[in-house]
Write an enzyme that holds these catalytic residues in place. Structure first.
Site, PDB file in Angstrom:
ATOM      1  N   SER A 150     -10.196   0.149   4.203  1.00 37.92           N
ATOM      2  CA  SER A 150      -9.655   0.168   5.004  1.00 37.92           C
ATOM      3  C   SER A 150      -9.289   0.917   5.575  1.00 37.92           C
ATOM      4  O   SER A 150      -8.522   1.943   4.379  1.00 37.92           O
ATOM      5  CB  SER A 150      -8.433  -1.168   4.923  1.00 37.92           C
ATOM      6  N   ARG A 166       0.928  -1.098   0.164  1.00 37.72           N
ATOM      7  CA  ARG A 166      -0.114  -0.033   0.032  1.00 37.72           C
ATOM      8  C   ARG A 166       1.005   1.166  -0.591  1.00 37.72           C
ATOM      9  O   ARG A 166       0.442   2.118   0.433  1.00 37.72           O
ATOM     10  CB  ARG A 166      -1.523   0.144   1.130  1.00 37.72           C
ATOM     11  N   GLU A 192      -4.013   3.889   6.216  1.00 31.97           N
ATOM     12  CA  GLU A 192      -3.840   3.745   4.565  1.00 31.97           C
ATOM     13  C   GLU A 192      -4.857   5.047   4.244  1.00 31.97           C
ATOM     14  O   GLU A 192      -4.503   5.845   2.817  1.00 31.97           O
ATOM     15  CB  GLU A 192      -4.643   2.702   4.965  1.00 31.97           C
TER      16      GLU A 192
HETATM   17  C1  LIG Z   1     -16.277  -0.592   0.019  1.00 36.33           C
HETATM   18  C2  LIG Z   1     -14.207  -0.295  -0.040  1.00 36.33           C
HETATM   19  C3  LIG Z   1     -13.309  -1.364  -0.270  1.00 36.33           C
HETATM   20  C4  LIG Z   1     -12.268  -0.800  -0.596  1.00 36.33           C
HETATM   21  N1  LIG Z   1     -11.506  -2.058   0.131  1.00 36.33           N
HETATM   22  C5  LIG Z   1      -9.949  -1.997  -1.211  1.00 36.33           C
HETATM   23  C6  LIG Z   1      -8.572  -3.076  -0.902  1.00 36.33           C
HETATM   24  O1  LIG Z   1      -9.340  -4.625  -0.986  1.00 36.33           O
HETATM   25  N2  LIG Z   1      -7.576  -3.391  -1.543  1.00 36.33           N
HETATM   26  C7  LIG Z   1      -7.698  -2.140  -1.832  1.00 36.33           C
HETATM   27  O2  LIG Z   1      -5.944  -1.668  -1.548  1.00 36.33           O
HETATM   28  N3  LIG Z   1      -7.683  -0.853  -1.002  1.00 36.33           N
HETATM   29  C8  LIG Z   1      -9.595  -0.762  -0.789  1.00 36.33           C
HETATM   30  N4  LIG Z   1      -9.733   0.192  -1.153  1.00 36.33           N
HETATM   31  C9  LIG Z   1      -9.806   1.502  -0.705  1.00 36.33           C
HETATM   32  C10 LIG Z   1      -9.391   2.207  -2.534  1.00 36.33           C
HETATM   33  O3  LIG Z   1     -10.370   2.007  -3.302  1.00 36.33           O
HETATM   34  C11 LIG Z   1      -8.604   1.954  -3.313  1.00 36.33           C
HETATM   35  O4  LIG Z   1      -7.348   2.323  -2.371  1.00 36.33           O
HETATM   36  C12 LIG Z   1      -8.245   2.575  -4.443  1.00 36.33           C
HETATM   37  O5  LIG Z   1      -6.909   2.477  -5.168  1.00 36.33           O
HETATM   38  C13 LIG Z   1      -8.512   4.335  -4.651  1.00 36.33           C
HETATM   39  O6  LIG Z   1      -8.504   4.367  -5.295  1.00 36.33           O
HETATM   40  P1  LIG Z   1      -9.576   6.433  -5.748  1.00 36.33           P
HETATM   41  O7  LIG Z   1      -9.459   6.690  -7.442  1.00 36.33           O
HETATM   42  O8  LIG Z   1     -10.559   6.034  -5.422  1.00 36.33           O
HETATM   43  O9  LIG Z   1      -8.265   6.897  -5.288  1.00 36.33           O
HETATM   44  P2  LIG Z   1      -8.546   8.301  -5.106  1.00 36.33           P
HETATM   45  O10 LIG Z   1      -9.252   7.791  -3.168  1.00 36.33           O
HETATM   46  O11 LIG Z   1      -9.095   9.172  -5.495  1.00 36.33           O
HETATM   47  O12 LIG Z   1      -7.040   8.937  -4.878  1.00 36.33           O
HETATM   48  C14 LIG Z   1      -6.222   8.107  -3.309  1.00 36.33           C
HETATM   49  C15 LIG Z   1      -4.714   8.547  -3.475  1.00 36.33           C
HETATM   50  O13 LIG Z   1      -4.804   8.484  -4.947  1.00 36.33           O
HETATM   51  C16 LIG Z   1      -4.015   9.216  -6.099  1.00 36.33           C
HETATM   52  N5  LIG Z   1      -4.824   9.393  -7.207  1.00 36.33           N
HETATM   53  C17 LIG Z   1      -5.543   9.129  -7.557  1.00 36.33           C
HETATM   54  N6  LIG Z   1      -5.623   9.227  -9.053  1.00 36.33           N
HETATM   55  C18 LIG Z   1      -4.845   9.286  -9.336  1.00 36.33           C
HETATM   56  C19 LIG Z   1      -3.328   9.273 -10.310  1.00 36.33           C
HETATM   57  N7  LIG Z   1      -3.921   8.750 -12.100  1.00 36.33           N
HETATM   58  N8  LIG Z   1      -2.093  10.202 -10.494  1.00 36.33           N
HETATM   59  C20 LIG Z   1      -1.827  10.040  -9.780  1.00 36.33           C
HETATM   60  N9  LIG Z   1      -2.532  10.146  -8.526  1.00 36.33           N
HETATM   61  C21 LIG Z   1      -3.669   9.729  -8.188  1.00 36.33           C
HETATM   62  C22 LIG Z   1      -4.420   9.757  -4.956  1.00 36.33           C
HETATM   63  O14 LIG Z   1      -3.905  11.576  -5.269  1.00 36.33           O
HETATM   64  C23 LIG Z   1      -4.933  10.414  -3.529  1.00 36.33           C
HETATM   65  O15 LIG Z   1      -3.394  10.518  -3.129  1.00 36.33           O
HETATM   66  C24 LIG Z   1     -12.040  -0.191  -1.103  1.00 36.33           C
HETATM   67  C25 LIG Z   1     -12.286   1.408  -0.506  1.00 36.33           C
HETATM   68  C26 LIG Z   1     -13.897   0.631  -0.156  1.00 36.33           C
HETATM   69  C27 LIG Z   1     -14.475   2.184  -0.017  1.00 36.33           C
END
Ligand SMILES: Cc1cc2nc3c(=O)[nH]c(=O)nc-3n(C[C@H](O)[C@H](O)[C@H](O)COP(=O)(O)OP(=O)(O)OC[C@H]3O[C@@H](n4cnc5c(N)ncnc54)[C@H](O)[C@@H]3O)c2cc1C
Length: 297
Positions: free
Chosen positions: A219, A171, A289
């Site tokens: 998480s 992560r 996280e």
């Molecule tokens: C119900 C639920 C279940 C989940 N299960 C998991 C799981 O099993 N495993 C897991 O790892 N995570 C899980 N997550 C967390 C989350 O979905 C992941 O971390 C996901 O990868 C975040 O993607 P996002 O597009 O929402 O990023 P955001 O929340 O929009 O951003 C997260 C970070 O990434 C950066 N970012 C986003 N896009 C870019 C880009 N194109 N270039 C550079 N930086 C960028 C942002 O600046 C920020 O720092 C879960 C979340 C929820 C709500």
């Protein structure tokens, strides 16, 4: 100044945008400027025209961020309206753009008989977010599949970087310089097909263990080495513990639920309280996280 930029890019830009509309917790103050480009060309033009000293925050689907109640100063760039393609580039390589939802990639792989990608199906974020977080589940992580990435910097310059340019851990991904992801090249093969049964099995497992119908960010804490954050929080007696309208999920103690009307301050205080309780009981300092960004009100 922000009003003028919003007017100049009026089709794709808004001024004083509530970030609560763009986060899975449904929480967050306003960003000065919210820009959702429709193409790479628009994005490059935007970056080359704005004041280079303006702070930029990039977001995907907002499923791993807590935006504080005072909002975000400067520009937020969102991939919600572009970078949506998955293209086969050679026998086992696929270009996956940063705005593709992880679940869309899992479904694409199932449809085309390639993989392994079932683990993406329950991650509600974008591929850009997954690259930043090295998102993973069920023993697999995003960067296991990545060969190369396409990135852009604050001046709008686009380049390609090998996986080896990044330090990648659980992560955590350390970038060689300030950059954002536009796409990545992933190795996906028919030797490790993503099947419908895989997807159903993982989905059922999540339904059994996670509060999927609630507003959460997944998480909240990383698992410490050899342990599970959820188990430590549960054994600290915190399941159901509440601050304001934010509570520790009864179903999975590593999830914090916005029960309706929670503020970022409620969640941040609950995160602090949880860390302290676990530190006192087990002498373990849980590391968040979720990314906490923006200003307190
Ligand atoms: C119900 C639920 C279940 C989940 N299960 C998991 C799981 O099993 N495993 C897991 O790892 N995570 C899980 N997550 C967390 C989350 O979905 C992941 O971390 C996901 O990868 C975040 O993607 P996002 O597009 O929402 O990023 P955001 O929340 O929009 O951003 C997260 C970070 O990434 C950066 N970012 C986003 N896009 C870019 C880009 N194109 N270039 C550079 N930086 C960028 C942002 O600046 C920020 O720092 C879960 C979340 C929820 C709500």
């Amino acid at each position: 100044m922000f009003k003028e930029i919003a007017q100049q890019f009026e089709d794709d830009c808004s001024y004083d945008e509530p970030m609560s509309k763009h986060t899975s917790w449904g929480i967050g103050g306003c960003s000065d400027l919210f820009y959702s480009p429709k193409s790479r060309k628009d994005l490059v033009y935007f970056l080359s025209s704005i004041d280079p000293t303006l702070p930029i925050t990039w977001i995907g689907r907002g499923t791993n961020i807590l935006v504080r109640d005072g909002g975000i100063r400067g520009v937020v760039i969102s991939t919600k309206s572009f970078l949506k393609e998955i293209i086969k580039t050679s026998e086992h390589l696929y270009k996956v753009e940063a705005g593709v939802a992880c679940v869309e990639l899992a479904l694409f792989c199932q449809k085309n008989g390639i993989g392994p990608a079932a683990f993406f199906s329950g991650i509600p974020g974008s591929i850009g977010g997954a690259l930043t977080m090295n998102a993973g589940s069920f023993g697999m992580e995003t960067w296991d599949l990545v060969k190369e990435v396409e990135v852009i910097n604050e001046k709008g310059d686009i380049s390609f970087l090998e996986k080896e340019s990044f330090d990648i851990a659980y992560r955590t991904v350390t970038f060689p310089f300030r950059l954002w992801f536009l796409s990545c090249s992933m190795s996906l093969s028919s030797d490790e097909q993503t099947t419908k049964d895989n997807l159903i099995e993982l989905r059922n497992q999540r339904i059994r263990t996670q509060p999927l119908s609630e507003d959460t960010c997944g998480s909240v804490f990383k698992n410490p080495p050899g342990n599970y954050a959820g188990a430590l929080i549960e054994r600290s007696g915190l399941k159901g513990f509440k601050i304001g309208s934010a509570s520790i999920s009864e179903q999975h103690a590593n999830f914090i639920v916005n029960e309706g009307g929670a503020t970022a301050r409620d969640i941040e205080n609950l995160i602090k309280h949880t860390r302290q309780a676990v530190r006192e009981k087990f002498d373990i300092d849980l590391q968040p996280e979720v990314r906490i960004i923006g200003e307190a009100s």
